[in-house]
Design an enzyme around this catalytic site. Structure first.
Site, PDB file in Angstrom:
ATOM      1  CB  CYS A 573      44.900  63.972  68.987  1.00  0.00           C
ATOM      2  SG  CYS A 573      44.342  64.520  67.357  1.00  0.00           S
ATOM      3  CG  HIS A 708      42.100  66.731  73.900  1.00  0.00           C
ATOM      4  ND1 HIS A 708      43.371  66.192  73.777  1.00  0.00           N
ATOM      5  CD2 HIS A 708      41.608  66.839  72.629  1.00  0.00           C
ATOM      6  CE1 HIS A 708      43.641  65.987  72.503  1.00  0.00           C
ATOM      7  NE2 HIS A 708      42.587  66.365  71.782  1.00  0.00           N
ATOM      8  CG  HIS A 750      46.323  69.447  69.016  1.00  0.00           C
ATOM      9  ND1 HIS A 750      46.965  68.416  69.669  1.00  0.00           N
ATOM     10  CD2 HIS A 750      45.140  68.916  68.591  1.00  0.00           C
ATOM     11  CE1 HIS A 750      46.217  67.326  69.641  1.00  0.00           C
ATOM     12  NE2 HIS A 750      45.092  67.609  68.980  1.00  0.00           N
ATOM     13  CG  HIS A1349      93.080  50.119  27.042  1.00  0.00           C
ATOM     14  ND1 HIS A1349      92.402  50.238  28.222  1.00  0.00           N
ATOM     15  CD2 HIS A1349      94.384  49.904  27.394  1.00  0.00           C
ATOM     16  CE1 HIS A1349      93.226  50.106  29.256  1.00  0.00           C
ATOM     17  NE2 HIS A1349      94.443  49.905  28.779  1.00  0.00           N
ATOM     18  CG  ASP A1537      97.812  53.840  26.012  1.00  0.00           C
ATOM     19  OD1 ASP A1537      98.325  52.749  26.282  1.00  0.00           O
ATOM     20  OD2 ASP A1537      96.939  54.380  26.716  1.00  0.00           O
TER      21      ASP A1537
END
Length: 1775
Positions: A573, A708, A750, A1349, A1537
Site C-alpha cells: 500500500c 494514511h 484506497h 499432388h 486439375d
C-alpha cells in the site's frame, strides 16, 4: 594560516618558506589520480572543508554553465560534481580548452592545499616569513591562498578562483578565435614558441621587421610574451607564427621549440584591455569591503614585486589583467626572491611546490651561489600527495537538501481526469465509490456476500477511474496491438508523466538539470491484474513488455530517451510514496538531476477482491469510513499519479513553478507489531521524529498531516496515536496553532499502490489553493477510540467544511504525508510550501511575440487550439510574453504545428479562432528539417541604429558586437558602436564609408552568431557584394579578425585611390539584355545581376544620369543607389593592386559549409578557390547573383525546400531570391529598416518553426527570463481511442477445478463427401444461410487426393480440392434455401494464403474448418467460404483460404463463350502448325509429366494430359480424364486439375521460364466454372497463354479454356502464378509433423502442428479481374470470437498499395499484426511512430519469411524508417 595545529607551534624561524603554484597541468593519468584522491577524501568526515569547497566549486561552475548559450552548453556532458567536469578531457580541444585546464589546475592545487592542511600532522605550507610565487593559471590558486588567513576562507576564495579560471578560459578562446579559428581536424597547434640562445632585443627587433614585411594586421602580430634567463617566448596566431618563423632567417635557424599552449593567446595588450579583466571578475561573489586579510605576499610575474591589492577582488582583477596583457619576466621574480631571502638571514629555504618546480631552477642557483650559501629544500606537494596512501575512510552523513516538486498529474476515481477536477471533487467532499463496472468483470457472477462461492468477492464496491481503456497510442508511438496488450496502468503512467512534465515546463536538454541523461523514473506498483487476467487470456507479443512491472517506468524512460535510473517498486500500500522517497534520495545522492515518480493501480482481477475480503481488509458497505465509529475496512480503488521533482536550486535556476518542496522523507518497518499486517505506533512515531530531525523542523510547526487513514479500527487508532504523540503532544510544550488532519481515502478509496501519490497530490493542491478540503469519512459519528486523541488541549482538528490553511511558523506551511504498507512499512514525507518567486515586471519590453501550438495528430491539434483559446477567454489578463515563453521555451514541439506572431492577447485569440476553423489545412512538418541557406546583405541596406534593440536587450549579441568593435579599433579602424547605438543621429554627419562597411560586416557576423545560439546554422551561404565578407566568415573561410581587416583595408584603399561620389550605381528593373538593347553603345558597366529582371549598372554620374533618362523613357523603373563609390566597376581599378597585396597576408581556410560564389557563378567547396586574387576580383567584377543561384540549384545544394535566412539589416536579397527561385517556400529576414528588431524576428521565427526547424526557444527568451513566468496552461488534448482486452467468462472463479470433457455432438446435417466430413452448424433464415463444417486431411479419400499432388515429397492439397469443397458447399446451401437444384456455379476470387500440407508420419487427425455464408438476395447470389486451421481442437482466428461462389446461368456462359471459340480454336490450330514446322515443342504424356516433376509429382489419376504443344508461354493440351472411381465428390479434383494444370506446366516446364533457380505456384484464380459437367473418361482440349502482370514483377496470369469438340465448356479465369527462389521450396512445403530443414536462403521457421505450409500471400485483386461480371466483395465468415480486423483502406490508398503484390502482402501483414488501419500506412509514416518496435519487428520478419517468402532482418524497420522506404527496399530487392 591557522590549521588544526597552530602555526605558532610549527613555524621554524630559521626557515624561509616559499610556496610555488605551477602552471603546468599534470598528465591525464596524474590528473585522474588527483581527482580520485580528492573524491575519496571529500567523503571522509575528517575533510569537511574539502567537501564544502568541492560543493561550492561545483555550484559556482553550475552558475557559470547556466549562463552559456545552448550550443555551448550541449558540448558539456552532464556531471554530478566539479570532479566529474574535470574528468572531461575531451573538452580541451574545443572552446572550453582553456577553461577546463584552468579549472583543473585550480581544483587540484587548491583541493590538495586544503586536504594537506586538514591533516593534523602536516606543517602549514605558508608562514609570515614566506612568499607565494606562481606562473600562468597557478596565479589564480595562489591569489586565493594569499588572502586566506584561515583555512575555511579558502572555500569561498577557492571557489571564486574556479569561477575566474572558467570565465578567463572562455574569454581567451573567444578573443583568440576572432584572430584565427581552430582547425576542424588534425592536431591542435601551438600559440607560443620558446627560443633559447637569443636575447630579448634580438627577438624584438626581428619581430618588428617581420610583422611589417609580412604586413600582419596589428591584432595578429607576433609579440614577446615571456622572458627568462636564457630564453624568450613569442606568441601569436598559429598560422602566422609558422609563417613568421619560416620567413625569418634569424628565427628559422635558431634553437626553438613550440610550447603546449593550444587554447589561445595571453600576455598581449593587442587582444585585451583592462575592461576584459573587469568583466571576467565581475561575476565574483565576494564582499567589496576588506573582510579578508592578506596572509602572504604574491609576486607579480610582470615585475617581480608583490601585488599591491588590498582585497581579494582587486587581487584577482590584477592577476587576470597580468595574465591577459602582461609579459612574463621571470628574472625579476628570481631577483626579488633572492633579495627577500638575503634580508631574512636564514640558512635554509623550504620550497613547497604545487606542481613541477622547474621554473625555480634559477632561484636555487642564485641563492646557492651567494657568499653565504643557503640550503634549498624543495618538495613537490602534489607528487607527495599521490605517494601517500589514503587513510581508512570515515564515512560522512548523507547530505539533506530541499527537493522541489514542479509538476503533477493524476487519473483518479470520480471523474478526476485532471488536477483541477480532482480538487473539485475534494472541495465538494464527494464520496465516489460505486459498484464494480462491467468493463472489469461481471459483478453479479463474481460477488457473493455470503462467502460461500469460492474465489468470489464479498463486496460489490470500489472506486474506479472512468474508462481506463482510453489512450492515445499514436502519440506514444505504440501500435494498436501493443496498446491493447499493454497494462492500462502503464499507459496512464505515460499519460500522467507527460502531463506532469508539461506542467513542469520540461523541454529536453534545456538546462543542465533537464539533460535527458540525468533524468530518472520511479513508479510504485503492487498488482498485475491486467496481465494476469485480461492479457493472459490470449498471450501475445506484448504480454511481457506490456504487463511486466519493470516496463511501467522503463517505457517512460524509453519514450523520452531518459538515461537516468528506472525503478519499479512494490511495498504494497505504500508503494507510491516509498517510490517518491527513493526518487528524492536519488536526487539527494546526485544520481539524477530530475526525476518523475508516482504510483499506479487499475483493478480488473476479481481475485484481489476475493483475497482481500477473505483477509478481512475490505469493507462490504461502501467506501473507506476513515475515523467513523462504523469503520469496517477499506474500499479498493484505481489510481494513477505522477510528480516531477528537482533539487530546489535547479528549479529556481530553471524558472520553474514550484508546487512545494520536500524537506525530508524516510521509511521504516513496524517490525515489533503483533503481526506483519498490524501497525505499530512506536515505529510510526520514531519515523516522524527522524524525518523532522533531519529537516531541522519543529513538529509543532507542522499545520497539516495527511494520514494514511484506511478506515480500519486498528490502523486508524494506531496512526492517530503516533501522530498526536509527535505533532500534538500532551506534554508541557503544546501546540499554540491548530493542527489539521485529513485522509483522501474517504473520498476516492484506497488506491493501494497509488494511495501515497494521491495523498501527495491532494496536499500539493492544498498548497496551491491555500485551503483544506472537508473530510467526508465520518458517516455517523467519530470513533470512540479516537476521541481521546482529539482532546482540545492538543489543538488538533478535522475539517468538516472548506477551511483556510493558514501558516503557523514564519509564514510557511509545513505538511506531513503518511503512507503505510500492509507488509509493515511506514513512509513519511515532510513538505514545505514553495519559496516566493520574484518577477521583474518591466524586464520584457518586446512588442511582438511568437505563440505556438503543436500536436502529433490533427485531432489533438484542434483540441489544443480550442483548449488554449478557452484558457485565454477565462484568463484575459494573461501576459503575452508569459504565453509566448510558455508555449515555446517551455513546451515540447510536435510535427503538427502552428506558430504565429502576435502583439496582444486579443490578436492571439483571433489567430486561434482562425486556425481552429482551418486546422485541416495543416500538414505535418517533415521528420528531417529542411536545409538552411544564409544570405548576407550588401552595403545598400545601411542605416543608423540597425540592430539596436538586439544590442540593448540581448547580452550575448551585445558581447559579440562589443568584441567585434574592439577588433575594429585594434586594427586601427574607427568604432562602429556610435552607429549601432545611434548616438547623436540627428546632429551627426553621414558616417564615412569605412564605418558603414565595417558596421554592416560586424552586424552580420554578430547576427550569424545570434542565429547559431538559436539553433539555426547555415548549410550553405551566399553574400552579395560586401555581404560576401560575412558570408566567408560564416563558412569558416575567414576569421572574424581577418574579415574586419579586409573590409576596413578595402574601404581605406578605396578612400585613398578613388574619388568619392564621382561615380554612381543604379538599380534597373530590367534584364542585362534589355538594358543593352536600350542603351546601345552608351557608357556604363554591369555591376550586379540580382535577378532575371533586376540589374545594377554603374559608371560616371553623368553617364548614369543619361542612362536613367533613356531607360525610364522606355518604361523601365530605375533607382539611384546611395553608395559612395561605383563598386564592381572600373572606378575600383586604382585600388586593386594594393588591396590584393594586403589581402595576401590573410589566412584563407577551406569552407566548412559550401559557399555560393556570385563572382564565379559556382559553388565553392575547396580551400584553393578563395584567396587574395579572389578578393580583388570580387571587388572589381560583377556580382552574378542569378548565375550563382542557378549553379547551386543545378548541383542540388539548394532546392525549393531550402529555407532562406537573410542575415542583414534589411531584406534586400529576399526579393532577388524569390525572383530567381520562385518555388522557394520560405525566405525570412532578420532585421528590417524602420521596424523593431523583435517584431521582424517574431515573424521570421514563427515561419521557421512552422517549417519544422528546431529552434532553441530558451535562447530567444533567456535575456528576459527573470521577468517571465511559466503559465499553467491546459494539458495536451489526447486523441484517445479505446484499447482493452475484456475479461470473458467466469474462469477466475472456476480455475483449479476439474473440467469435464465435452461429449461430441452428433452432426447437424447429412452432408458427407470425400472433402466435407462433419457439419457443425447449418442455419437457414429466409434467403440466407450459415454453415460450419470440419474436414480431416487424413480421411482416406481426401488424403489420397492430396497425396496424389506431391511437392517437396509432401502431399499438398491442390487448388482443385478447394474447388470441390466450394462446389459442394455452394450446391448444398442453394438446395437448402430454395429446395431446387443449383444453377451454374462460378468459384471466384479463390485466394490460398497458405498451402495445406499433409502430415508425413503422424496418423492423428489433421483438421481444418470451413465456414460459409450464403445470401441469395444479392445480385448475383453468392456464397462466401473461408478455410481455417484447427489445432488441438481450437480454430485459428485467421483463415488460410477464401473464395466467393457466384450463381449464374450456364446457358448464358455458353452463349458468351461461343463468341470466343473461333479465336481460341485458331490459336490451337496455330500451335499445331508451329509444331509441324518444328517451331513449337510437342510433349507426349510422359514428357509433360516429367517436366511437371520440376515442381509437382502427380499421381496417375491426375495425369490426364495425353499430349501437349508449347511455345514459350502459350500451350494447348489434349486431355483424357481418368475412369478410376474413388470417393464421393461434387467435381472431383482428378477431373478439374487435368483440364486446368496446363497453366502450371507452362510456368514450370517452358523453356522461357528459369526453372533451375525458381519455381512457380498459384495462389488462386479469379473464376472457375463449367457450363457442362466434366465426365469420367471424357476427352477435352485445354488452351492457355500466360502473360506477366504489368507492374507486378514475378507475377503471371492467364485464362485456361476447356473445350469439348471445339466448344468452350469451361473456363479458369486469370489463374495466377508467382515466382519464388527454388531454395524456398522446403520452407513453403514441409509437413507440419516434420521440422523444416535449415536453408541458406530461407532460415527455418517453426511450424505449428496441423498448420498448412506457408504460401505467399495471394496476388492482389487486380490480378484476378476478368471480363466476366464483377463478383461481390468477400464477406467475412462468422466466428465464435471475431478477431479484430483492420478496416480496408480508402480507394485511392488501396490502388496505390496494390501496385505490387509483394508490397501489398507486406502492408497487409504489418496492418494485421499491429492492428493498424491500412490507411495509416502512408509512405511518410514512420515505423517508430506507428509503434513497430523491436518485438513487433521480430514478429513481422518471421511473418515476411513464412507468408511472403522474403527473408528480411528484423532490423529492417530501423534501417527503413518509413513505410515508403520499406516499399522501395522490397521492390528493389525482391521484385
Amino acid at each position: 594560516m591557522d590549521t588544526p595545529s597552530s602555526s605558532a607551534d610549527v613555524v621554524n624561524d630559521h626557515h624561509y618558506r616559499l610556496v610555488y603554484f605551477s602552471n603546468e597541468l599534470p598528465s591525464d593519468e596524474q590528473i585522474g589520480a588527483h581527482l580520485r584522491r580528492l573524491q575519496a577524501l571529500s567523503k571522509d568526515r575528517r575533510h569537511p572543508i574539502l567537501k564544502v569547497f568541492l560543493d561550492d566549486a561545483t555550484e559556482v561552475l553550475r552558475e557559470e554553465l547556466r549562463k552559456l548559450p545552448s550550443h555551448l552548453l550541449s558540448l558539456i556532458a552532464p556531471f554530478e560534481s566539479i570532479i566529474d567536469f574535470a574528468y572531461q578531457f575531451g573538452l580541451r580541444t574545443g572552446p572550453f580548452g582553456g577553461s577546463t585546464e584552468g579549472v583543473s589546475t585550480c581544483l587540484i592545487q587548491l583541493g590538495t592545499y586544503i586536504s594537506y592542511h586538514e591533516c593534523p600532522t602536516n606543517e602549514p605550507l605558508t608562514s609570515p616569513h614566506g612568499t607565494l610565487v606562481a606562473l600562468g593559471s597557478g596565479l589564480l590558486a595562489a591569489a586565493a591562498v594569499s588572502f586566506a588567513s584561515r583555512l575555511p576562507d579558502l572555500v569561498k576564495l577557492g571557489s571564486e578562483a574556479i569561477r575566474i579560471a572558467f570565465r578567463m578560459g572562455l574569454r581567451v578562446d573567444q578573443a583568440s578565435q576572432r584572430l584565427e579559428t581552430r582547425r576542424a581536424e588534425g592536431p591542435a597547434e601551438s600559440w607560443a614558441y620558446v627560443f633559447s640562445e637569443l636575447s630579448e632585443d634580438e627577438v624584438q627587433k626581428e619581430l618588428a621587421t617581420m610583422n611589417a614585411s609580412l604586413n600582419f594586421p596589428a591584432p595578429s602580430q607576433i609579440f614577446v610574451s615571456a622572458v627568462s634567463p636564457g630564453s624568450v617566448t613569442i606568441s601569436g596566431p598559429p598560422s602566422r607564427l609558422k609563417t613568421l618563423v619560416r620567413s625569418s632567417e634569424l628565427l628559422r635557424y635558431a634553437k626553438w621549440a613550440s610550447l603546449p599552449i593550444f587554447n589561445g593567446l595571453c600576455h598581449t595588450s593587442h587582444a585585451y584591455t583592462h575592461a576584459d579583466a573587469e568583466d571576467i571578475v565581475s561575476a565574483m561573489d565576494l564582499p567589496t569591503n576588506s573582510s579578508y586579510i592578506p596572509h602572504a605576499p604574491l609576486l607579480s610575474t610582470r615585475n617581480g614585486q608583490p601585488f599591491a591589492a588590498h582585497t581579494p577582488a582587486q587581487l584577482f582583477e590584477d592577476v587576470i589583467f597580468e595574465l591577459l596583457t602582461g609579459t612574463i619576466r621571470w628574472d625579476t621574480v628570481t631577483a626579488t626572491l633572492h633579495d627577500r631571502v638575503a634580508l631574512h638571514f636564514v640558512p635554509e629555504v623550504v620550497v613547497k611546490a604545487l606542481g613541477a618546480p622547474n621554473a625555480l631552477k634559477g632561484f636555487n642557483e642564485a641563492v646557492q651561489a651567494h657568499a653565504d650559501p643557503v640550503r634549498v629544500i624543495t618538495e613537490d606537494v602534489l607528487a607527495q600527495s599521490l605517494a601517500t596512501p589514503l587513510p581508512v575512510r570515515a564515512p560522512r552523513d548523507p547530505k539533506d537538501s530541499k527537493i522541489a516538486i514542479v509538476g503533477m498529474s493524476c487519473r483518479l476515481p470520480g471523474g478526476a481526469v485532471s488536477n483541477q477536477s480532482f480538487w473539485d471533487l475534494l472541495e465538494k467532499g464527494l464520496d465516489v465509490h460505486r459498484r464494480i463496472p462491467a468493463d472489469r468483470f461481471d459483478v453479479d457472477t463474481h460477488w457473493d456476500p455470503t462467502g460461500q462461492n469460492p474465489n468470489a468477492s464479498k463486496t460489490p464496491f470500489g472506486c474506479f477511474i472512468d474508462d481506463p481503456a482510453l489512450f492515445d497510442a499514436g502519440f506514444f508511438n505504440m501500435s494498436p496491438r501493443e496498446a491493447e496488450q499493454t497494462d492500462p496502468m502503464h499507459r496512464l503512467a505515460l499519460v500522467t508523466a507527460h502531463e506532469a512534465l508539461e506542467q513542469a515546463g520540461f523541454v529536453p536538454n534545456r538546462t543542465p538539470s533537464t539533460n535527458i541523461e540525468r533524468v530518472g523514473v520511479f513508479y510504485g506498483q503492487a498488482s498485475d491484474d491486467y496481465r494476469e487476467v485480461n492479457a493472459g487470456q490470449e498471450i501475445g507479443t506484448y504480454y511481457i513488455p506490456g504487463g511486466n512491472r519493470a516496463f511501467a517506468p522503463g517505457r517512460i524512460n524509453y519514450f523520452y530517451k531518459f538515461g537516468g535510473p528506472s525503478f519499479s517498486c512494490d511495498t504494497a500500500c505504500s508503494s507510491s510514496l516509498a517510490t517518491v522517497q527513493i526518487a528524492c534520495t536519488t536526487l539527494w545522492s546526485g544520481d539524477a538531476d530530475m526525476v518523475i515518480a508516482g504510483g499506479v493501480n487499475v483493478l480488473t482481477n476479481s481475485d484481489g477482491f476475493a483475497g482481500l475480503c477473505n483477509g478481512h481488509f475490505l469493507t462490504q458497505t461502501g467506501n473507506c469510513k476513515t475515523w467513523d465509529a462504523g469503520a469496517d475496512g477499506y474500499c479498493r480503488a484505481d489510481g494513477i499519479g505522477s510528480v516531477v521533482m528537482k533539487r530546489l536550486e535547479d528549479a529556481i535556476a530553471d524558472n520553474d513553478n514550484i508546487l512545494a518542496t520536500v524537506l525530508s522523507a524516510a521509511t521504516n518497518q513496524s517490525a515489533k507489531a503483533v503481526s506483519i499486517t498490524h501497525p505499530h505506533a512506536g515505529a510510526q512515531a520514531s519515523l516522524y521524529k527522524r524525518v523532522m530531525d533531519r529537516a531541522g523542523v519543529d513538529p509543532l510547526d507542522v499545520s497539516y498531516v495527511e494520514l494514511h487513514g484506511t478506515g480500519t479500527q486498528a490502523g486508524d487508532a494506531t496512526e492517530m496515536e503516533s501522530v498526536t504523540q509527535v505533532f500534538a503532544p500532551m506534554g508541557p510544550r503544546r501546540r499554540t496553532e491548530p493542527l489539521h488532519i485529513g485522509a483522501v481515502k474517504s473520498n476516492i478509496g484506497h488506491g493501494e499502490a497509488a494511495a501515497g501519490i494521491a495523498a501527495l497530490i491532494k496536499v500539493l493542491l492544498m498548497y496551491k489553493k491555500r485551503s483544506i478540503p472537508p473530510h467526508t469519512g465520518i458517516k455517523t459519528e467519530l470513533s470512540p477510540v479516537l476521541k481521546k486523541f482529539l482532546d482540545k488541549k492538543r489543538n488538533i482538528h478535522i475539517a468538516f467544511e472548506q477551511t483556510p490553511w493558514k501558516p503557523v511558523y514564519n509564514d510557511t506551511r509545513y505538511a506531513v504525508v503518511n503512507n503505510f504498507s500492509a507488509a509493515g512499512g511506514n513512509t513519511t514525507m515532510l513538505l514545505e510550501e514553495a519559496p516566493v518567486k520574484e518577477i521583474q515586471d518591466d524586464g520584457d519590453d518586446r512588442e511582438k511575440h511568437v505563440v505556438a501550438v503543436s500536436a502529433k495528430s490533427k485531432v489533438s491539434l484542434k483540441g489544443n487550439l480550442e483548449a488554449l483559446l478557452a484558457y485565454l477567454e477565462e484568463n484575459p489578463e494573461t501576459s503575452l510574453s508569459d504565453l509566448a515563453y510558455t508555449t515555446l521555451a517551455r513546451r515540447m514541439h510536435y510535427n503538427h504545428r502552428i506558430a504565429f506572431s502576435a502583439s496582444s492577447i486579443d490578436h492571439v485569440k483571433k489567430q486561434l479562432r482562425y486556425h481552429i476553423d482551418s486546422e485541416e489545412q495543416v500538414r505535418p512538418v517533415p521528420s528531417n528539417p529542411p536545409a538552411v541557406a544564409f544570405a548576407f546583405t550588401g552595403q545598400g541596406a545601411f542605416y543608423p541604429g540597425m540592430g539596436a534593440q538586439l544590442y540593448n536587450s540581448v547580452p550575448s549579441f551585445r558581447d559579440h558586437i562589443t568584441h567585434l568593435d574592439s577588433l575594429c579599433q585594434q586594427h586601427g579602424f574607427p568604432s562602429i558602436l556610435p552607429v549601432i547605438e545611434n548616438i547623436g543621429a540627428e546632429t551627426q554627419e553621414e558616417p564615412a564609408p569605412i564605418v558603414t562597411q565595417l558596421t554592416i560586416t560586424c552586424l552580420e557576423i554578430a547576427l550569424t552568431k545570434y542565429w547559431a545560439s538559436l539553433g539555426i546554422t547555415p548549410s550553405v551561404v551566399v553574400g552579395a557584394s560586401l555581404g560576401e565578407y560575412p558570408a566567408l566568415h560564416a563558412a569558416g573561410v575567414l576569421s572574424a579578425s581577418d574579415t574586419i581587416f579586409l573590409v576596413g583595408q578595402r574601404a581605406q584603399q578605396l578612400e585613398k585611390h578613388c574619388q568619392l561620389r564621382s561615380h554612381g550605381m543604379m538599380a534597373v528593373r530590367a534584364s542585362v539584355e534589355q538594358i543593352t538593347e536600350c542603351l546601345g553603345d552608351q557608357p556604363y558597366e554591369v555591376a550586379c545581376i540580382n535577378a532575371p529582371q533586376d540589374t545594377v549598372i554603374d559608371g560616371l554620374q553623368a553617364d548614369i544620369a543619361s542612362a536613367r533618362e533613356k531607360l525610364q523613357a522606355q518604361g523601365y523603373k530605375c533607382h539611384q543607389l546611395d553608395v559612395p563609390y561605383a563598386f564592381h566597376s572600373s572606378q575600383m581599378d586604382p585600388a586593386l593592386d594594393s588591396y590584393e597585396q594586403i589581402a595576401s597576408s590573410v589566412t584563407f581556410h577551406a569552407p566548412q559549409v559550401p559557399v555560393i560564389s556570385p563572382l564565379l557563378s559556382d559553388v565553392v567547396f575547396d580551400a584553393k578557390s578563395i584567396h587574395a586574387q579572389y578578393m580583388r576580383r570580387a571587388t572589381r567584377e560583377p556580382v552574378n547573383f542569378v548565375g550563382a543561384l542557378q549553379a547551386a540549384q543545378e548541383i542540388g545544394i539548394i532546392d525549393h525546400n531550402t529555407v532562406w535566412v537573410e542575415a542583414g539589416p534589411h531584406p534586400v536579397l529576399v526579393s532577388f531570391i524569390r525572383n530567381c527561385l520562385p518555388e522557394v517556400k520560405r525566405l525570412v529576414p532578420t532585421l528590417r529598416r524602420n521596424e523593431n528588431n523583435w517584431n521582424t524576428l517574431a515573424d521570421s521565427l514563427a515561419g521557421l518553426h512552422s517549417d519544422g526547424l528546431t529552434l532553441q526557444w530558451n535562447e530567444v527568451h533567456r535575456p528576459f527570463e527573470a521577468s517571465l513566468r511559466l503559465l499553467d496552461l491546459p494539458s495536451y488534448s489526447w486523441n484517445e481511442k479505446r484499447y482493452w482486452i475484456q475479461y470473458r467468462g467466469t474462469w477466475t472463479l472456476t480455475k483449479g477445478k476439474e473440467v469435464s470433457q465435452p461429449v461430441p455432438s452428433s452432426a447437424v446435417s447429412t452432408l458427407t463427401t470425400s472433402s466435407i466430413h462433419q457439419v457443425l452448424q447449418e442455419d437457414v433464415t429466409g434467403s440466407t444461410a450459415t454453415f460450419v463444417a470440419r474436414s480431416n486431411l487424413m480421411h482416406p479419400d481426401l488424403f489420397e487426393a492430396a497425396n496424389g499432388h506431391r511437392m517437396n515429397d509432401c502431399g499438398v492439397a491442390t487448388s482443385s480440392i478447394h474447388g470441390d469443397i466450394a462446389f459442394t458447399i455452394a450446391d448444398h446451401l442453394y438446395k437448402k434455401i430454395t429446395n431446387t437444384s443449383a444453377p451454374g456455379i462460378n468459384i471466384t476470387n479463390l485466394i490460398v494464403l497458405q498451402g495445406l500440407v499433409a502430415q508425413k508420419f503422424s496418423k492423428a487427425d489433421q483438421l481444418f474448418e470451413l465456414r460459409a455464408t450464403a445470401d441469395l438476395t444479392t445480385s448475383p447470389a453468392t456464397t462466401t467460404i473461408h478455410w481455417y486451421n484447427v489445432t488441438d481442437g481450437i480454430t485459428s482466428p485467421e483463415h488460410f483460404a477464401s473464395a466467393v461462389v457466384e450463381y449464374g446461368d450456364a446457358n448464358v456462359w455458353l452463349s458468351q463463350w461461343r463468341r470466343l471459340s473461333h479465336l481460341v480454336n485458331s490459336r490451337i490450330a496455330s500451335l499445331e502448325r508451329m509444331a509441324t514446322e518444328g517451331k513449337a515443342a510437342v510433349l507426349p504424356r510422359n514428357m509433360a509429366y516429367r517436366l511437371f516433376n520440376n515442381l509437382v509429382d502427380y499421381a496417375d489419376k491426375y495425369r490426364g494430359i495425353q499430349s501437349a504443344i508449347m511455345h514459350e508461354y502459350e500451350a494447348m493440351a489434349n486431355v483424357t480424364l481418368t475412369t478410376q472411381g474413388s470417393g464421393t465428390w461434387t467435381v472431383p479434383p482428378y477431373f478439374t486439375d487435368p483440364v486446368a494444370h496446363l497453366a502450371g506446366l507452362v510456368m514450370n516446364g517452358s523453356d522461357a521460364s528459369n526453372t533451375i533457380d525458381y519455381f512457380y505456384v498459384t495462389p488462386g484464380w479469379a473464376g472457375l466454372r463449367f457450363a457442362k459437367p466434366l465426365v469420367k473418361g471424357g476427352k477435352y482440349q485445354s488452351y492457355v497463354q500466360m502473360t506477366p502482370i504489368e507492374g507486378q514483377a514475378g507475377f503471371w496470369n492467364g485464362d485456361v479454356y476447356v473445350l469439348q469438340d471445339g466448344e468452350i465448356i469451361g473456363l479458369v479465369e486469370k489463374i495466377t502464378f508467382r515466382r519464388f527462389p527454388r531454395s524456398l521450396l522446403p520452407t513453403f512445403f514441409s509437413p507440419p509433423d516434420v521440422a523444416k530443414p535449415l536453408h541458406a536462403a530461407a532460415p527455418a521457421v517453426p511450424v505449428k502442428p496441423a498448420a498448412p505450409a506457408p504460401v505467399p500471400v495471394s496476388a492482389p485483386a487486380e490480378a484476378f479481374k476478368s471480363a466476366a461480371p464483377k463478383t461481390a466483395a468477400p464477406v467475412p465468415a462468422p466466428a465464435p470470437v471475431p478477431a479484430k480486423r483492420a478496416e480496408p483502406a480508402p480507394a485511392a490508398a488501396q490502388a496505390a498499395a496494390t501496385q505490387n503484390p509483394t508490397i501489398t502482402g507486406a502492408l497487409d501483414l504489418i496492418a494485421k499484426e499491429s492492428a493498424l488501419e491500412l490507411s495509416q500506412l502512408t509512405d511518410d509514416a514512420a515505423f517508430a511512430t506507428l509503434g513497430v518496435d523491436s518485438l513487433m519487428s521480430l514478429v513481422l520478419a518471421e511473418k515476411f519469411t513464412s507468408q511472403l517468402g522474403i527473408e528480411v532482418k528484423s532490423s529492417i524497420f530501423m534501417e527503413c524508417e518509413t513505410v515508403g522506404e520499406l516499399k522501395t527496399y522490397i521492390e528493389e530487392t525482391f521484385c
